[in-house]
Scaffold this active site. Structure first.
Site, PDB file in Angstrom:
ATOM      1  N   GLY A 133      45.420  28.936  -9.242  1.00  0.00           N
ATOM      2  CA  GLY A 133      44.257  29.202 -10.095  1.00  0.00           C
ATOM      3  C   GLY A 133      44.072  30.691 -10.335  1.00  0.00           C
ATOM      4  O   GLY A 133      43.757  31.132 -11.449  1.00  0.00           O
TER       5      GLY A 133
ATOM      6  N   ASP B  88      42.006  41.570  -4.078  1.00  0.00           N
ATOM      7  CA  ASP B  88      41.214  41.164  -2.917  1.00  0.00           C
ATOM      8  C   ASP B  88      39.758  41.327  -3.326  1.00  0.00           C
ATOM      9  O   ASP B  88      39.394  42.338  -3.933  1.00  0.00           O
ATOM     10  CB  ASP B  88      41.550  42.036  -1.698  1.00  0.00           C
ATOM     11  CG  ASP B  88      41.131  41.341  -0.413  1.00  0.00           C
ATOM     12  OD1 ASP B  88      41.490  40.159  -0.232  1.00  0.00           O
ATOM     13  OD2 ASP B  88      40.433  41.954   0.405  1.00  0.00           O
TER      14      ASP B  88
END
Ligand code: IMP
Length: 200
Positions: free
Chosen positions: A19, A75
């Site tokens: 995804g 991140d």
């Protein structure tokens, strides 16, 4: 040396989450041949750094050096002012192995009650790193500020979206139009910086 991402080139996306790779492909306007680290059977490194920037760099460097190709990693997470920035880099881990974000959001609410603070300020951060094999790396960070609200509201988005109201709005990221979220989010801001730094 002028480092650039050349349209059409192959780009290893250092994720095992399909995804996320699709989302990154869209944010790069489909201009690159995106290949995931998972499809190349590259192992996932342990995220041992203490910052978003550090972990994004670590993941991009790990993939680039092993694949011998340019790699991009991200991140991200939610930071809460009254919790000294927690869950921060541990945002995914607060949801447990079942990735239960209703549980993670309750955990944030419980921790706020424990510290008896009325301060509801919070922000999402996204760090993006691009590394060249045995070469340079570039890292950027995007942030969106807001306040937390409980109980969670809205079923759009993912993760902590239902408790986060971005600055200047009354609705949570879980209620707002996803296109609007995508235009003001931490990730959109990080990608805008990355494009400015690396794409002509
Ligand atoms: P990672 O970047 O894959 O390590 O995971 C970051 C975690 O932060 C996700 O699992 C989400 O819980 C949270 N997070 C990051 N970006 C968002 C966002 O846009 N909305 C809600 N939660 C987010």
């Amino acid at each position: 040396m002028k480092i650039r991402l050349i349209k059409g080139m192959r780009l290893i996306v250092a994720t095992h989450n399909p995804g996320k790779a699709v989302e990154i492909d869209a944010l790069l306007d489909g201009h690159y041949e995106v290949v995931t680290a998972a499809s190349l059977n590259l192992p996932e490194p342990e995220e041992t750094e203490s910052t978003f920037v550090g972990n994004a760099l670590l993941k991009a460097r790990h993939a680039a050096d092993r694949a011998g190709e340019v790699a991009l990693a991200d991140d991200s997470g939610l930071s809460v002012a009254a919790l000294d920035g927690a869950p921060g880099i541990f945002s995914a881990r607060w949801a447990g192995p079942e990735k239960d974000f209703a549980f993670a959001m309750r955990r944030v609410e419980d921790r706020l009650e424990e510290v008896s603070s009325d301060d509801r300020r919070a922000w999402f951060t996204s760090a993006l790193a691009v590394a060249w094999p045995d070469g340079p790396a570039v890292v950027v960070e995007g942030r969106v500020d807001g306040v937390l609200t409980f109980p969670p509201r809205g079923d759009r988005g993912f993760g902590y979206d239902p408790i986060f109201v971005p600055e200047g709005y009354d609705q949570t990221f879980g209620e707002l139009d996803p296109a609007l979220k995508d235009s003001i989010s931490h990730r959109a801001r990080a990608f805008a910086k990355l494009k400015a730094a690396l794409i002509d």
